[in-house]
Design a protein around this motif. Structure first.
Motif, PDB file in Angstrom:
ATOM      1  N   ALA A 111       4.421   4.537  -7.396  1.00 12.00           N
ATOM      2  CA  ALA A 111       5.391   3.763  -8.174  1.00 12.00           C
ATOM      3  C   ALA A 111       4.692   3.165  -9.381  1.00 12.00           C
ATOM      4  O   ALA A 111       3.523   2.773  -9.311  1.00 12.00           O
ATOM      5  N   GLY A 112       5.423   3.107 -10.481  1.00 16.03           N
ATOM      6  CA  GLY A 112       4.923   2.432 -11.670  1.00 16.03           C
ATOM      7  C   GLY A 112       5.425   1.000 -11.698  1.00 16.03           C
ATOM      8  O   GLY A 112       5.896   0.450 -10.679  1.00 16.03           O
ATOM      9  N   GLU A 113       5.356   0.401 -12.851  1.00 11.06           N
ATOM     10  CA  GLU A 113       5.758  -0.996 -12.982  1.00 11.06           C
ATOM     11  C   GLU A 113       7.255  -1.195 -12.772  1.00 11.06           C
ATOM     12  O   GLU A 113       7.709  -2.318 -12.529  1.00 11.06           O
ATOM     13  N   ASP A 114       8.048  -0.113 -12.829  1.00 11.94           N
ATOM     14  CA  ASP A 114       9.487  -0.234 -12.571  1.00 11.94           C
ATOM     15  C   ASP A 114       9.807  -0.329 -11.082  1.00 11.94           C
ATOM     16  O   ASP A 114      10.948  -0.586 -10.689  1.00 11.94           O
ATOM     17  N   GLY A 115       8.804  -0.103 -10.240  1.00 10.33           N
ATOM     18  CA  GLY A 115       8.989  -0.217  -8.799  1.00 10.33           C
ATOM     19  C   GLY A 115       9.617   0.984  -8.137  1.00 10.33           C
ATOM     20  O   GLY A 115       9.785   1.002  -6.912  1.00 10.33           O
ATOM     21  N   GLU A 116       9.992   2.016  -8.895  1.00 15.82           N
ATOM     22  CA  GLU A 116      10.621   3.203  -8.339  1.00 15.82           C
ATOM     23  C   GLU A 116       9.551   4.176  -7.838  1.00 15.82           C
ATOM     24  O   GLU A 116       8.678   4.589  -8.609  1.00 15.82           O
ATOM     25  N   PHE A 117       9.646   4.553  -6.555  1.00 13.87           N
ATOM     26  CA  PHE A 117       8.671   5.497  -5.999  1.00 13.87           C
ATOM     27  C   PHE A 117       9.119   6.928  -6.254  1.00 13.87           C
ATOM     28  O   PHE A 117      10.309   7.249  -6.244  1.00 13.87           O
ATOM     29  N   ARG A 118       8.135   7.793  -6.478  1.00  9.94           N
ATOM     30  CA  ARG A 118       8.369   9.224  -6.697  1.00  9.94           C
ATOM     31  C   ARG A 118       7.285   9.987  -5.943  1.00  9.94           C
ATOM     32  O   ARG A 118       6.233   9.441  -5.598  1.00  9.94           O
ATOM     33  N   TRP A 119       7.575  11.260  -5.671  1.00  6.21           N
ATOM     34  CA  TRP A 119       6.576  12.086  -4.994  1.00  6.21           C
ATOM     35  C   TRP A 119       5.335  12.222  -5.879  1.00  6.21           C
ATOM     36  O   TRP A 119       5.440  12.303  -7.096  1.00  6.21           O
ATOM     37  N   ALA A 120       4.190  12.228  -5.235  1.00  8.18           N
ATOM     38  CA  ALA A 120       2.933  12.312  -5.970  1.00  8.18           C
ATOM     39  C   ALA A 120       2.122  13.506  -5.483  1.00  8.18           C
ATOM     40  O   ALA A 120       2.395  14.075  -4.422  1.00  8.18           O
ATOM     41  N   ARG A 121       1.151  13.868  -6.268  1.00  7.14           N
ATOM     42  CA  ARG A 121       0.197  14.904  -5.891  1.00  7.14           C
ATOM     43  C   ARG A 121      -1.126  14.240  -5.531  1.00  7.14           C
ATOM     44  O   ARG A 121      -1.467  13.186  -6.074  1.00  7.14           O
TER      45      ARG A 121
END
Length: 654
Positions: free
Chosen positions: A578-588
């Motif tokens: 997650a970035g500063e927006d707090g939204e999580f996304r799939w990562a590598r």
């Protein structure tokens, strides 16, 4: 003296003499295991003021019953070994307990994944030589419930490990016991005290529950469960025929197999309250449900268990026209037994009359908790209709459900607390997942509670919830991940250990069949914690992270400094950023030496990382050198999806 009165007097004397005979609790029988290297406490009942003598291997101690008829005697500590004979004498009564071992006694607690029997797993014990050694003994507590602490458990006695006996016993408990017995050489006693679909608060004492305001209303009962049940049965008679056991289905005998159901509708019953069905919306009263079933392949028993679990509110159940059970109360579990004599190989007819007194109605337990009988579509038809506002339910005393706070502790654990034990293994949490944030306080409270009663230093080991359910398409809230985090946080208590099982669950089954690895993982942890072992039993656990450019460098603690990935190219699945927006996304992610490098294309400033943060994160790659999976974790402290959700007596509990 008149003859009738004389014989009444004689029979009364005989009855009193029988009532005052020497009696032992159900945890003291032939084949039992007593805790080694600690003073041995034995107790029981006899006539008030009577001398009681206990003898074992030349050691003899005496005691005396109090006014309540209870006696307690303590023998000195004995080393591991046996078999021994324990002789107990009180007046003319003598009881001898044979084939007694001194060893380590472990309690196997929790819900269905601890209860799950060996016979329902792929494992078959082939080591007959080890079985014949009888160095593991089994005691299965038959669950009861009560508002107040009971004086004895319900059990059929300690068993030696014969194939038919171990088949009915907890699979996790059995594999754990066998592992530590073979590795330590110490005789092991396993006490199985568990029940499916039960929440942690049901296994806590009334005193411990008093600390939590959400339970206090349910702790106001002043009598025993037997008193409440007696009042319930008395009140039931006044309305049973007039308001309840009546209507077209009763008069038309819809429970008979030959009933014509061509005009009946169908629906999925499990976990779907009937208000979701248009034809049943706002309907209160009786709805009849019916389906057919075949006997399991190779069935040879004298009875077949039937688990319908929770039904809102009341039910009467028939099989092939024979009434096999009736239960009142929406939280109670319907666990019936069908006599084999009324069954046939194919086409058995199961009929359930569900009676709802207002609000939601139907089979409220989700399908994944039950067996195949609950799944699929059932035929249904409306029966007696009632005006819920006028139905005299207030005349009823609702029988305590197994899901009520404290009732399982009182009936099944409290009577054992005078028994010296080595420790506890625990597999539970599924029923608390919807209240995972609350579990952060409840689970440590249970551990402290049991230690207050069994001994403040007893080891407590548990199983973290396995992966279960569908893999999510996108990162999002997960009650199971939050429950796992609560379990992980309990490791802050001393003398504890946790077996991570995020790699051996099953997406479509809340009861994964691989109990062998679960038992062995618990066993290896127990060997290190309690027996001076040096087993490679630790899982990689999140330590810290460091931002470097657009990536996060994640470091772990483990038994060995080496991390591994099963992926041949070194990549690792299961991470989210997650970035500063707090939204999580799939990562590598990939391994660089023993650090995991995590990044997400297009994310410039990652601030938080999560791993295996979902009910079922799917196949995972990251392990320690010992092959054990890295534990799920999150680096952030954002508000949980279950924050503020507490126990509520009005909400169905699974």
């Amino acid at each position: 003296m008149r003859p009738v009165l004389f014989w009444q007097f004689v029979l009364g004397i005989v009855f009193m003499a029988h009532a005052q005979e020497l009696r032992l609790p159900a945890c003291f029988t032939d084949n039992m295991v007593l805790q080694r290297d600690a003073p041995v406490s034995l107790w029981g009942w006899s006539a008030p003021g009577q001398e009681v003598k206990v003898e074992m291997d030349g050691s003899s101690q005496q005691g005396k019953t109090g006014k309540d008829g209870i006696w307690k005697v303590r023998l000195p500590a004995f080393p591991a070994g046996g078999p021994h004979t324990v002789k107990i004498s009180a007046g003319t009564s003598v009881v001898e307990l044979d084939n007694v071992l001194m060893g380590d006694v472990w309690l196997c607690g929790g819900q269905s994944n601890m209860e799950w029997p060996l016979k329902q797993t792929p494992y078959r014990e082939e080591d007959t030589v080890w079985l014949q050694g009888q160095q593991v003994r089994l005691l299965k507590v038959i669950p009861e419930m009560d508002y107040r602490p009971g004086e004895d458990i319900h059990a059929s006695g300690w068993m030696v490990p014969e194939p038919d006996k171990i088949a009915e016993f907890s699979a996790v408990g059995y594999h754990f016991g066998k592992f530590i017995q073979q590795e330590s050489g110490v005789p092991i006693g396993l006490v199985s005290v568990n029940l499916g679909a039960t929440a942690v608060e049901t296994w806590m004492s009334n005193e411990a529950l008093e600390a939590f305001p959400q339970f206090r209303e349910e702790l106001k009962h002043t009598g025993s469960f037997a008193d409440v049940k007696k009042a319930f049965e008395k009140n039931k008679k006044s309305w049973y025929g007039k308001y309840y056991y009546t209507g077209p289905g009763i008069s038309g005998k819809w429970y008979l197999p030959e009933t014509d159901i061509t005009s009946w509708d169908t629906l999925e019953v499990a976990g779907n309250t009937w208000e979701e069905e248009e034809t049943l919306k706002d309907f209160d009263g009786a709805v009849w449900f019916r389906r057919s079933f075949d006997l399991p392949e190779g069935f040879e028993g004298d009875s077949l268990p039937l688990q319908l679990l929770q039904i809102d509110d009341y039910d009467i159940t028939w099989v092939n026209g024979h009434r096999i059970g009736e239960t009142f109360g929406r939280h109670n579990h319907r666990n019936y037994t069908i006599p084999a004599g009324i069954l046939k190989k194919k086409g058995n007819i199961l009929t359930v009359r569900v009676f709802d007194t207002g609000g939601t109605g139907g089979f409220t337990t989700p399908a994944f908790w039950g067996n195949d009988i609950l799944r699929g579509r059932w035929h249904y038809r409306k029966g007696l209709h009632i005006d819920a506002g006028k139905f005299p339910e207030q005349e009823l005393v609702n029988v305590t459900p197994f899901s009520s706070p404290g009732v399982l502790y009182n009936a099944n654990v409290a009577p054992l607390t005078a028994l010296k034990i080595k420790g506890v293994i625990w597999y539970q949490g599924e029923s608390n997942a919807a209240r995972a944030a609350e579990y952060r306080e409840l689970f440590p409270a249970l551990i402290r509670d049991w230690r207050d009663h069994f001994g403040k230093d007893i080891p407590f080991l548990w199983v973290q919830l396995a992966n279960y359910g569908q893999e999510p398409e996108m990162p999002g809230p997960s009650a199971w991940a939050e429950l796992r985090e609560a379990q992980d946080m309990a490791l802050n208590l001393p003398n504890t250990a946790m077996a991570v099982t995020i790699d051996i669950g099953e997406a479509g089954d809340i009861h994964p069949r691989n109990k062998l690895d679960v038992g062995k993982r618990l066993g290896a942890l127990a060997m290190n914690l309690c027996y001076g072992g040096t087993y490679s039993a630790q899982f990689p656990q999140f330590k810290d992270m460091e931002r470097k450019g657009d990536s996060l460098l994640v470091r772990f603690t483990a038994a060995t400094p080496v991390l591994k990935t099963k992926d041949k190219y070194g990549y690792i699945r299961g991470f989210q950023l997650a970035g500063e927006d707090g939204e999580f996304r799939w990562a590598r992610a990939f391994l660089r030496k023993n650090t995991v490098v995590v990044y997400a294309p297009g994310l410039r400033n990652p601030v938080a990382v999560r791993y295996a943060w979902s009910d079922n994160p799917g196949p995972l790659d990251l392990t320690g050198e010992n092959g054990l999976p890295a534990a799920p974790f999150r680096s952030d402290d954002r508000k949980l999806s279950t924050d503020g959700l507490l126990f509520d007596s009005k909400v169905p509990r699974f």
